[in-house]
Design a protein around this motif. Structure first.
Motif, PDB file in Angstrom:
ATOM      1  N   HIS A 222      15.764  66.011  76.600  1.00 35.69           N
ATOM      2  CA  HIS A 222      17.058  65.701  76.014  1.00 35.69           C
ATOM      3  C   HIS A 222      18.124  66.678  76.474  1.00 35.69           C
ATOM      4  O   HIS A 222      17.833  67.665  77.144  1.00 35.69           O
ATOM      5  CB  HIS A 222      16.967  65.706  74.485  1.00 35.69           C
ATOM      6  CG  HIS A 222      16.614  67.037  73.908  1.00 35.69           C
ATOM      7  ND1 HIS A 222      15.333  67.544  73.922  1.00 35.69           N
ATOM      8  CD2 HIS A 222      17.374  67.973  73.286  1.00 35.69           C
ATOM      9  CE1 HIS A 222      15.319  68.724  73.333  1.00 35.69           C
ATOM     10  NE2 HIS A 222      16.553  69.018  72.952  1.00 35.69           N
ATOM     11  N   GLU A 223      19.337  66.362  76.079  1.00 40.15           N
ATOM     12  CA  GLU A 223      20.492  67.198  76.386  1.00 40.15           C
ATOM     13  C   GLU A 223      21.227  67.467  75.077  1.00 40.15           C
ATOM     14  O   GLU A 223      21.372  66.573  74.250  1.00 40.15           O
ATOM     15  CB  GLU A 223      21.394  66.459  77.371  1.00 40.15           C
ATOM     16  CG  GLU A 223      22.500  67.281  77.952  1.00 40.15           C
ATOM     17  CD  GLU A 223      23.220  66.535  79.071  1.00 40.15           C
ATOM     18  OE1 GLU A 223      22.748  66.593  80.216  1.00 40.15           O
ATOM     19  OE2 GLU A 223      24.247  65.889  78.771  1.00 40.15           O
ATOM     20  N   ILE A 224      21.649  68.726  74.897  1.00 37.88           N
ATOM     21  CA  ILE A 224      22.477  69.058  73.735  1.00 37.88           C
ATOM     22  C   ILE A 224      23.865  69.462  74.223  1.00 37.88           C
ATOM     23  O   ILE A 224      24.001  70.030  75.296  1.00 37.88           O
ATOM     24  CB  ILE A 224      21.854  70.176  72.865  1.00 37.88           C
ATOM     25  CG1 ILE A 224      21.719  71.487  73.631  1.00 37.88           C
ATOM     26  CG2 ILE A 224      20.522  69.738  72.302  1.00 37.88           C
ATOM     27  CD1 ILE A 224      21.285  72.662  72.773  1.00 37.88           C
ATOM     28  N   LYS A 225      24.858  69.100  73.423  1.00 40.61           N
ATOM     29  CA  LYS A 225      26.236  69.424  73.808  1.00 40.61           C
ATOM     30  C   LYS A 225      26.978  69.982  72.602  1.00 40.61           C
ATOM     31  O   LYS A 225      26.956  69.395  71.518  1.00 40.61           O
ATOM     32  CB  LYS A 225      26.957  68.176  74.293  1.00 40.61           C
ATOM     33  CG  LYS A 225      28.402  68.439  74.723  1.00 40.61           C
ATOM     34  CD  LYS A 225      29.225  67.178  74.895  1.00 40.61           C
ATOM     35  CE  LYS A 225      28.824  66.373  76.079  1.00 40.61           C
ATOM     36  NZ  LYS A 225      29.717  65.218  76.314  1.00 40.61           N
ATOM     37  N   PHE A 226      27.592  71.139  72.821  1.00 43.88           N
ATOM     38  CA  PHE A 226      28.480  71.740  71.826  1.00 43.88           C
ATOM     39  C   PHE A 226      29.896  71.607  72.356  1.00 43.88           C
ATOM     40  O   PHE A 226      30.176  72.045  73.468  1.00 43.88           O
ATOM     41  CB  PHE A 226      28.169  73.227  71.632  1.00 43.88           C
ATOM     42  CG  PHE A 226      26.826  73.515  71.030  1.00 43.88           C
ATOM     43  CD1 PHE A 226      26.605  73.374  69.668  1.00 43.88           C
ATOM     44  CD2 PHE A 226      25.778  73.938  71.835  1.00 43.88           C
ATOM     45  CE1 PHE A 226      25.369  73.657  69.116  1.00 43.88           C
ATOM     46  CE2 PHE A 226      24.539  74.226  71.286  1.00 43.88           C
ATOM     47  CZ  PHE A 226      24.328  74.085  69.924  1.00 43.88           C
ATOM     48  N   GLU A 227      30.772  71.005  71.564  1.00 44.44           N
ATOM     49  CA  GLU A 227      32.187  70.927  71.923  1.00 44.44           C
ATOM     50  C   GLU A 227      32.986  71.667  70.850  1.00 44.44           C
ATOM     51  O   GLU A 227      32.774  71.456  69.656  1.00 44.44           O
ATOM     52  CB  GLU A 227      32.653  69.478  71.996  1.00 44.44           C
ATOM     53  CG  GLU A 227      32.052  68.715  73.150  1.00 44.44           C
ATOM     54  CD  GLU A 227      32.509  67.269  73.151  1.00 44.44           C
ATOM     55  OE1 GLU A 227      33.289  66.915  74.051  1.00 44.44           O
ATOM     56  OE2 GLU A 227      32.104  66.523  72.252  1.00 44.44           O
ATOM     57  N   ILE A 228      33.899  72.503  71.290  1.00 45.74           N
ATOM     58  CA  ILE A 228      34.683  73.341  70.390  1.00 45.74           C
ATOM     59  C   ILE A 228      36.140  72.893  70.457  1.00 45.74           C
ATOM     60  O   ILE A 228      36.722  72.794  71.536  1.00 45.74           O
ATOM     61  CB  ILE A 228      34.562  74.819  70.812  1.00 45.74           C
ATOM     62  CG1 ILE A 228      33.108  75.266  70.736  1.00 45.74           C
ATOM     63  CG2 ILE A 228      35.457  75.697  69.972  1.00 45.74           C
ATOM     64  CD1 ILE A 228      32.855  76.618  71.349  1.00 45.74           C
TER      65      ILE A 228
ATOM     66  N   GLN B 256      33.228  73.953  75.851  1.00 45.15           N
ATOM     67  CA  GLN B 256      32.034  73.108  75.892  1.00 45.15           C
ATOM     68  C   GLN B 256      30.837  73.824  76.510  1.00 45.15           C
ATOM     69  O   GLN B 256      30.985  74.546  77.490  1.00 45.15           O
ATOM     70  CB  GLN B 256      32.338  71.853  76.703  1.00 45.15           C
ATOM     71  CG  GLN B 256      31.212  70.856  76.742  1.00 45.15           C
ATOM     72  CD  GLN B 256      31.671  69.545  77.337  1.00 45.15           C
ATOM     73  OE1 GLN B 256      32.312  68.762  76.658  1.00 45.15           O
ATOM     74  NE2 GLN B 256      31.352  69.320  78.584  1.00 45.15           N
ATOM     75  N   LEU B 257      29.663  73.579  75.922  1.00 44.04           N
ATOM     76  CA  LEU B 257      28.407  74.102  76.437  1.00 44.04           C
ATOM     77  C   LEU B 257      27.385  72.977  76.369  1.00 44.04           C
ATOM     78  O   LEU B 257      27.178  72.386  75.307  1.00 44.04           O
ATOM     79  CB  LEU B 257      27.930  75.300  75.608  1.00 44.04           C
ATOM     80  CG  LEU B 257      26.627  75.967  76.031  1.00 44.04           C
ATOM     81  CD1 LEU B 257      26.767  76.592  77.420  1.00 44.04           C
ATOM     82  CD2 LEU B 257      26.210  77.024  75.019  1.00 44.04           C
ATOM     83  N   VAL B 258      26.777  72.656  77.529  1.00 47.09           N
ATOM     84  CA  VAL B 258      25.781  71.583  77.598  1.00 47.09           C
ATOM     85  C   VAL B 258      24.496  72.165  78.166  1.00 47.09           C
ATOM     86  O   VAL B 258      24.518  72.849  79.195  1.00 47.09           O
ATOM     87  CB  VAL B 258      26.265  70.414  78.490  1.00 47.09           C
ATOM     88  CG1 VAL B 258      25.234  69.292  78.526  1.00 47.09           C
ATOM     89  CG2 VAL B 258      27.621  69.895  78.019  1.00 47.09           C
ATOM     90  N   ILE B 259      23.376  71.873  77.491  1.00 49.59           N
ATOM     91  CA  ILE B 259      22.071  72.395  77.888  1.00 49.59           C
ATOM     92  C   ILE B 259      21.084  71.241  77.955  1.00 49.59           C
ATOM     93  O   ILE B 259      21.011  70.423  77.034  1.00 49.59           O
ATOM     94  CB  ILE B 259      21.577  73.454  76.874  1.00 49.59           C
ATOM     95  CG1 ILE B 259      22.542  74.639  76.839  1.00 49.59           C
ATOM     96  CG2 ILE B 259      20.153  73.904  77.201  1.00 49.59           C
ATOM     97  CD1 ILE B 259      22.274  75.634  75.731  1.00 49.59           C
ATOM     98  N   SER B 260      20.317  71.166  79.059  1.00 49.07           N
ATOM     99  CA  SER B 260      19.266  70.154  79.165  1.00 49.07           C
ATOM    100  C   SER B 260      17.925  70.820  78.879  1.00 49.07           C
ATOM    101  O   SER B 260      17.729  71.994  79.186  1.00 49.07           O
ATOM    102  CB  SER B 260      19.261  69.500  80.544  1.00 49.07           C
ATOM    103  OG  SER B 260      18.791  70.410  81.513  1.00 49.07           O
TER     104      SER B 260
END
Length: 161
Positions: A93-99, A76-80
């Motif tokens: 906003h916040e983006i989230k990548f889940e693998i 997981q990688l989360v960026i605000s």
């Protein structure tokens, strides 16, 4: 509040997907609103570093401060993202990548949550953001898969005319 998500299956292993996503300058460049991504020296997603993204939502360039909020290696990688001076500008906003590993492939879940500051603005921009999110995740998939398919018959070396 806008909350959108997309997911798709990528024909690549988890490590390849993770390596691509953590190359933030490359992976975030597929968002059509990102004009420029500026990373500080020695940037690392593991250090939860800050960096700058120049956004253009059609109203001129806006400097956004982005920060890695969460980083779980290969998962997981989360960026605000928000403006430096006034959080009511732009789209904080916040983006989230889940693998997620699926056999020899990888499922990538990509979500965005944030607000333009009001219900009417959020309702107006939701369809646009949904389209951008779909476009971006497809471009990410294509970029990752294209790095996986290097023909075996390509030889590196000097060619004599």
């Amino acid at each position: 509040m806008i909350e959108l998500s997309e997911n798709l299956l990528i024909n690549a292993n988890v490590q390849t997907v993770w390596a691509f996503l953590t190359d933030v300058e490359k992976s975030l460049s597929f968002n059509r609103f990102h004009v420029d991504i500026r990373l500080p020296n020695r940037f690392s997603v593991n250090n939860k570093s800050e960096f700058t993204i120049i956004h253009n939502f059609g109203f001129g360039n806006l400097e956004i401060v982005a920060r890695v909020v969460e980083c779980v290696t290969t998962k997981q990688l989360v960026i605000s993202e928000k403006t430096r001076d006034d959080s009511s500008k732009g789209f904080p906003h916040e983006i989230k990548f889940e693998i997620i590993k699926e056999d020899s492939n990888t499922r990538l879940n990509y979500s965005v949550s944030g607000s333009y500051g009001g219900r009417v603005q959020d309702m107006s921009f939701t369809p646009i953001l949904k389209g951008v999110l779909k476009e971006e995740i497809i471009k990410i998939k294509n970029a990752i898969e294209s790095t996986e398919r290097i023909p075996e018959n390509i030889k590196v070396g000097r060619i004599s005319p």
